[in-house]
Write a protein that holds these residues in place. Structure first.
Motif, short mmCIF file in Angstrom:
data_model
loop_
_atom_site.label_atom_id
_atom_site.label_comp_id
_atom_site.label_asym_id
_atom_site.label_seq_id
_atom_site.Cartn_x
_atom_site.Cartn_y
_atom_site.Cartn_z
N VAL A 217 -1.73 -14.50 38.48
CA VAL A 217 -0.81 -13.36 38.54
C VAL A 217 -0.86 -12.52 37.27
CG1 VAL A 217 1.63 -12.71 38.81
CG2 VAL A 217 0.72 -14.67 40.07
N VAL A 218 -0.96 -13.18 36.12
CA VAL A 218 -0.87 -12.45 34.84
C VAL A 218 -2.10 -12.68 33.97
CG1 VAL A 218 1.64 -12.27 34.77
CG2 VAL A 218 0.52 -14.35 33.88
N GLY A 219 -3.26 -12.81 34.59
CA GLY A 219 -4.48 -12.99 33.80
C GLY A 219 -4.75 -11.85 32.85
N ASP A 220 -4.35 -10.64 33.24
CA ASP A 220 -4.53 -9.49 32.35
C ASP A 220 -3.67 -9.63 31.09
OD1 ASP A 220 -2.21 -9.27 33.94
OD2 ASP A 220 -2.28 -7.09 33.99
N LEU A 221 -2.44 -10.06 31.26
CA LEU A 221 -1.56 -10.25 30.11
C LEU A 221 -1.98 -11.45 29.27
CD1 LEU A 221 1.90 -9.54 31.82
CD2 LEU A 221 0.56 -8.02 30.34
N MET A 222 -2.44 -12.50 29.93
CA MET A 222 -2.93 -13.66 29.20
C MET A 222 -4.10 -13.26 28.31
SD MET A 222 -2.48 -16.91 28.61
CE MET A 222 -1.62 -17.67 29.99
N ARG A 223 -5.00 -12.46 28.84
CA ARG A 223 -6.14 -12.01 28.05
C ARG A 223 -5.68 -11.15 26.87
NH1 ARG A 223 -11.14 -12.35 29.29
NH2 ARG A 223 -10.75 -12.57 31.52
N LYS A 224 -4.72 -10.28 27.12
CA LYS A 224 -4.21 -9.41 26.06
C LYS A 224 -3.59 -10.24 24.94
CE LYS A 224 -0.98 -5.57 25.33
NZ LYS A 224 0.03 -4.68 25.98
N SER A 225 -2.83 -11.26 25.31
CA SER A 225 -2.18 -12.11 24.31
C SER A 225 -3.22 -12.87 23.48
CB SER A 225 -1.23 -13.09 24.99
OG SER A 225 -0.55 -13.89 24.04
N ILE A 226 -4.20 -13.48 24.16
CA ILE A 226 -5.23 -14.24 23.46
C ILE A 226 -6.04 -13.33 22.55
CG2 ILE A 226 -7.39 -15.52 23.78
CD1 ILE A 226 -6.13 -16.77 26.29
N GLU A 227 -6.45 -12.18 23.04
CA GLU A 227 -7.25 -11.27 22.23
C GLU A 227 -6.49 -10.78 21.02
OE1 GLU A 227 -8.72 -8.27 24.88
OE2 GLU A 227 -10.34 -9.56 25.65
N SER A 228 -5.20 -10.49 21.20
CA SER A 228 -4.38 -10.05 20.06
C SER A 228 -4.34 -11.15 19.00
CB SER A 228 -2.96 -9.71 20.51
OG SER A 228 -2.95 -8.57 21.35
N PHE A 229 -4.15 -12.38 19.44
CA PHE A 229 -4.10 -13.50 18.50
C PHE A 229 -5.42 -13.63 17.74
CE2 PHE A 229 -4.77 -17.84 17.18
CZ PHE A 229 -3.57 -18.16 16.57
N LEU A 230 -6.53 -13.58 18.48
CA LEU A 230 -7.83 -13.76 17.84
C LEU A 230 -8.17 -12.61 16.90
CD1 LEU A 230 -9.85 -15.10 20.91
CD2 LEU A 230 -8.97 -16.41 18.97
N VAL A 234 -0.70 -11.35 15.36
CA VAL A 234 0.13 -12.42 15.92
C VAL A 234 1.38 -11.86 16.58
CG1 VAL A 234 1.43 -14.51 15.38
CG2 VAL A 234 -0.76 -14.08 14.26
N GLU A 235 1.95 -10.82 16.02
CA GLU A 235 3.17 -10.25 16.60
C GLU A 235 2.89 -9.68 17.99
OE1 GLU A 235 6.95 -9.41 17.32
OE2 GLU A 235 6.21 -10.55 15.60
N ALA A 236 1.77 -8.99 18.17
CA ALA A 236 1.41 -8.46 19.49
C ALA A 236 1.15 -9.59 20.46
CB ALA A 236 0.20 -7.54 19.37
N ALA A 237 0.48 -10.64 19.99
CA ALA A 237 0.20 -11.79 20.84
C ALA A 237 1.50 -12.43 21.31
CB ALA A 237 -0.64 -12.81 20.09
N ARG A 238 2.44 -12.58 20.40
CA ARG A 238 3.72 -13.19 20.73
C ARG A 238 4.52 -12.30 21.69
NH1 ARG A 238 7.10 -14.83 15.65
NH2 ARG A 238 7.12 -12.56 15.39
#
Length: 303
Positions: A217-230, A234-238
């Motif tokens: 359902v939220v693979g797009d958001l999961m990718r956005k969070s992981i990419e922001s972290f990497l 960190v704030e965007a990922a969180r």
């Protein structure tokens, strides 16, 4: 560290659709689910017949046909990983041979369940499986369902086997085990979170990604969070993770241990594919659980 990049950061354990009248496997819709995941770019790899795919409820014939149907549908468009877990080592190897025959890219093997083997038995289980194939092998540790935990010392021994390429760990049960695994293997074995709610904690400890039912359902958001972290934001990922968190909580429903029926219901709401029916003894979403999912999905702009 073993090469995990072929399989990516987000691996989806694909749901298995069942017909609502007789609970037989709906292979036609299964093909559509795989196609949807690929076309909407929700994952980097697809795992067929994992826990979220209700492998435990499938007959041997059903599982092998499911492998074949999804391989025929997706071909080489995405890496495909066959969920080949079983209680006995012998049966796992039979599934591995079918995955090889069909051209799968890797296999995922859950720790033996119900029989509660000792660590030496778990080690021998994986050693024999890995030695039976040239395919990359992902170890899958989920003590909540299997009743056994794969010890870091056991993974260290397994890291000496070349084609064991990664581990999926249910990090919600032991939040610091990622660190234990990485230290025990000297960073050789990549660690994927097996829990959507723990993805950032696992990445922080040195993990590489997630095996994510919620990414249906939220693979797009999961990718956005992981990419922001990497990328170090960190704030965007969180912030992105927080936007998904209410959905992950909703998957737990009204005291459920297994979130699969709620994942299937949410995916049906988003995709309009008939996927919400689990196979007994799992029960479909209740009216109140469904209403809560709708509220959360509307907040996320998914429906």
């Amino acid at each position: 560290m073993r090469n995990f990049e072929r399989f990516g950061r987000i691996l989806i354990p694909m749901i298995t659709p069942f017909h609502s009248d007789d609970q037989s496997v709906d292979y036609r819709t299964a093909r559509k689910v795989a196609r949807y995941l690929k076309e909407h770019k929700l994952c980097d790899s697809i795992i067929v017949a994992g826990t979220t795919g209700e492998f435990h409820s499938l007959t041997k014939e059903e599982r092998i046909r499911l492998f074949a149907e999804i391989k025929d549908e997706i071909g080489s468009e995405l890496p495909l990983i066959a969920g080949v877990g079983a209680v006995s080592t012998k049966e796992v190897i039979e599934y591995v041979r079918e995955a090889e025959r069909l051209g799968y890219d890797a296999v995922m093997v859950v720790t033996p369940y119900y029989c509660k083997p000792e660590q030496e038995g778990i080690f021998e289980h994986y050693k024999m499986i890995a030695q039976s194939t040239q395919l990359p092998v992902m170890v899958y540790n989920i003590p909540l369902f299997t009743g056994v935990n794969l010890a870091p010392e056991t993974l260290a021994k397994l890291s000496e086997i070349e084609n064991i390429f990664a581990i999926k760990d249910e990090a919600g049960i032991n939040p610091l085990q990622t660190t234990d695994y990485i230290l025990a293997t000297k960073g050789e074995i990549p660690v994927y979170s097996g829990d959507d709610t723990m993805v950032l904690q696992v990445l922080l400890q040195g993990g590489v990604g997630v095996v994510s039912g919620g990414s249906h359902v939220v693979g797009d958001l999961m990718r956005k969070s992981i990419e922001s972290f990497l990328e170090g934001d960190v704030e965007a990922a969180r912030k992105t993770f927080f936007s998904m968190y209410e959905l992950f909580v909703a998957f737990k429903g009204e005291g459920r241990t297994n979130p699969t029926p709620l994942v299937k219901a949410a995916f049906e709401l988003v995709s309009d594919l008939p996927t919400s029916m689990p196979r007994l003894p799992l029960k479909p979403a209740t009216k109140s659980e469904l209403e809560r999912l709708k509220v959360v999905l509307k907040k996320l702009g998914k429906i």
